[in-house]
Enzyme design. Structure first.
Site, PDB file in Angstrom:
ATOM      1  N   TYR B  95       0.930  -0.749   0.065  1.00  0.00           N
ATOM      2  CA  TYR B  95       0.106   0.008  -0.239  1.00  0.00           C
ATOM      3  C   TYR B  95       0.886   1.365  -0.052  1.00  0.00           C
ATOM      4  CZ  TYR B  95      -4.327  -2.620   0.681  1.00  0.00           C
ATOM      5  OH  TYR B  95      -6.304  -2.753   1.030  1.00  0.00           O
ATOM      6  N   GLU B 196       1.227 -31.151  14.788  1.00  0.00           N
ATOM      7  CA  GLU B 196       0.291 -30.270  14.000  1.00  0.00           C
ATOM      8  C   GLU B 196      -0.342 -29.650  14.477  1.00  0.00           C
ATOM      9  OE1 GLU B 196      -1.825 -32.811  11.300  1.00  0.00           O
ATOM     10  OE2 GLU B 196      -2.850 -31.611  10.399  1.00  0.00           O
ATOM     11  N   ASP B 248      -1.698 -35.560  11.691  1.00  0.00           N
ATOM     12  CA  ASP B 248      -2.808 -37.199  11.953  1.00  0.00           C
ATOM     13  C   ASP B 248      -2.298 -37.783  10.673  1.00  0.00           C
ATOM     14  OD1 ASP B 248      -4.605 -35.667  13.072  1.00  0.00           O
ATOM     15  OD2 ASP B 248      -5.493 -34.039  11.598  1.00  0.00           O
TER      16      ASP B 248
END
Lengths: 366, 366
Positions: B95, B196, B248
């Protein structure tokens, strides 16, 4: 409440049910109803509450016995976890409790039934236990994701360890799951600034904004988790600190503010302990695009989803005032949104001036 | 590198270019090429590196002058930020640097051109500056989201403040953006466990697993950010701590491990400083479903996306060995995945036994 007190309350509850059974009476659970129709907007305290409606869960009612047994099973798992000093997640509880019950009916036919099938089922039971026992799951020792981090003039104590969040350098203090077990030792802040974006939080930490302002900075990186909401509530309620929320200038940012302030209508039972009704919206407000002369090339066109969300926000009880109506109408008319970083178009330190101007000159929204 | 040293290096670079211009020669930037064709798998060090290819960005080449000017503009913004002691995010820089240049061509016709249009453009320029100057953006004072939290037997120092991560109770230490400015004062851990899932991290903190195991626990809640990767790398490289990754049991979990270990092929220029090639995969591995007898009802059917990801993983250089081939083939054959919490089917504390069994008996995967 200490872990021992939580255990005692749950054991007392379960003991009462056992007694009923021993007395050969039908066991019945009374649980505050978590339905929308039992959600009440408390205008005076500006908070969502559960109404007086209770549902009775009867063991001998075929339609309710499954849910009755699920509640007992979950209560057992939670009590066992406390006794074993483990801190399972809601997903651990789902897996630990899921098994198949094999039974024969009165004609001798074998049936199989799972204690629960989906996690949504076991989660619902945990929520029932929360409202029935009036204890947050975090206090019962159930673990969950925590997003909140804190820096600033506040000293807390966790399990005997004192942590001074004004002495963290460029790091931050990560909140615990159970914010109620966190002892707040000393608070010398002038206000709390809740920041939607983690990167903006990091900027303000590195630029020592909090020490210049004597403010506590908190971020939960977007949509806040329960721990962060509870912590903000405690700072406001127990220490009377003003709370200002700084987000992007779009309906999602305003929605994040709304969650801190009042919680979600669907989960009103949480709001009584997690919401901060006196939280103020610092910005970026839709009309700030004009007020702070954000050049057109930094304005983003709203999506259909933004517009739908703004229309929903207009219906919330806590946005029913002239100021919010004006802001949201302006958004719906112009379909303009801006990111907080768009303020940097005026210079890399303009964000500081913006925050100070909003607070010093009461330009925030209630 | 101190902030002053970073500034000096950038000023020296810019000064060289200025000198060329003053001498009326054509300024040319030499920047290591970040293309896939210039990405090399360094088999010996098990790491992705940028090859020797460099691209020349000439000011007087019409095709390259725009990018040349963008690089100069960004370099100016970064240098100014360091001098002003502000820590902008990449979005702030976008910006702050975006503006329209109006100029006339040799026929006197007016043209308008934006310094950059999209953030992808300004981000690319920041990456160019990183590889050209060989300084991470975090060290240049650019801020970003940070996800990592830490507990365990490690003492760090940030801006003079000492933080002992073994004295955090149920809270955690949140990493800073610039991990290289974090002084590691003392490490007495046996290993690093990267987790995780945040909720599992919280569980293990509350259950004091780290103090029983004398381990440093780290989570970045899913896909790791740069700061967490850099911190894990430092612990492994500077303190020779074994690093185990717990996820997982699905291709996404293995992919997260892969990012810690080797980084992404597209962003190989990061890997040289962020990857931990010696990180081991603790589990849950696909074959753990059999090894640890996870009941069928806790096994989840893989989606098309899981399968596609597993097929991609099989192509990565660091998965080219018999063990990984066997694991991933088993997954592709059975299409079975499990969550880490499925271990709780064997009891709420089984997770502890699982981790210890994997580490004590070398059952992890390299």
């Amino acid at each position: 409440m200490s872990r021992k007190e939580v255990l005692e309350r749950l054991e007392r509850w379960a003991g009462g049910i056992a007694k009923t059974i021993v007395e050969l009476k039908e066991p019945v659970l009374e649980i505050p109803s978590r339905t929308l129709s039992n959600t009440i907007w408390d205008e005076k305290n500006k908070i969502l509450r559960l109404g007086p409606e209770k549902l009775k869960r009867r063991f001998l009612d075929v339609k309710e016995s499954r849910r009755f047994m699920q509640t007992m099973l979950m209560l057992k798992l939670i009590v066992e976890a406390i006794r074993a000093d483990v801190y399972p997640t809601i997903r651990d509880l789902y897996y630990n409790g899921k098994h198949t019950i094999i039974y024969k009916d009165f004609l001798g036919r074998e049936h199989k039934e799972n204690t629960w099938d989906e996690q949504a089922e076991s989660n619902g039971v945990i929520e029932d236990i929360e409202v029935a026992a009036n204890i947050l799951r975090e206090e019962m020792g159930v673990s969950a994701d925590v997003k909140g981090k804190v820096v600033g003039p506040i000293v807390v104590r966790s399990q005997g360890y004192e942590l001074d969040a004004s002495k963290f350098g460029e790091t931050a203090l990560s909140l615990p799951v159970n914010v109620d077990a966190l002892e707040i030792v000393k608070v010398e802040a002038s206000y709390v600034l809740v920041i939607e974006k983690d990167a903006i939080f990091q900027r303000l930490v590195r630029e020592k904004f909090w020490s210049q302002e004597n403010a506590i900075l908190i971020t939960a990186k977007g949509m806040p988790d329960r721990a962060t909401r509870r912590f903000v509530r405690r700072l406001n309620e127990e220490y009377k600190l003003p709370v200002y929320v700084l987000t992007d200038g779009d309906p999602y940012g305003i929605y994040i503010y709304s969650v801190y302030k009042s919680g979600s209508i669907k989960l009103s039972y949480e709001s009584e302990r997690l919401a901060t009704p006196r939280a103020k919206f610092l910005g970026v407000a839709p009309l700030d695009i004009e007020r702070y002369k954000i050049p057109d090339q930094f304005v983003i066109r709203a999506t259909e989803r933004d517009i739908k969300r703004a229309q929903e926000l207009l219906k919330y009880p806590w946005f029913q005032n002239e100021i919010w109506k004006k802001e949201l109408d302006y958004f719906l008319k112009t379909k303009k949104k801006v990111e907080i970083e768009a303020l940097s178009a005026h210079g890399l330190k303009y964000l500081h001036d913006y925050i100070k101007d909003k607070i010093r000159n009461n330009k925030f929204i209630d």
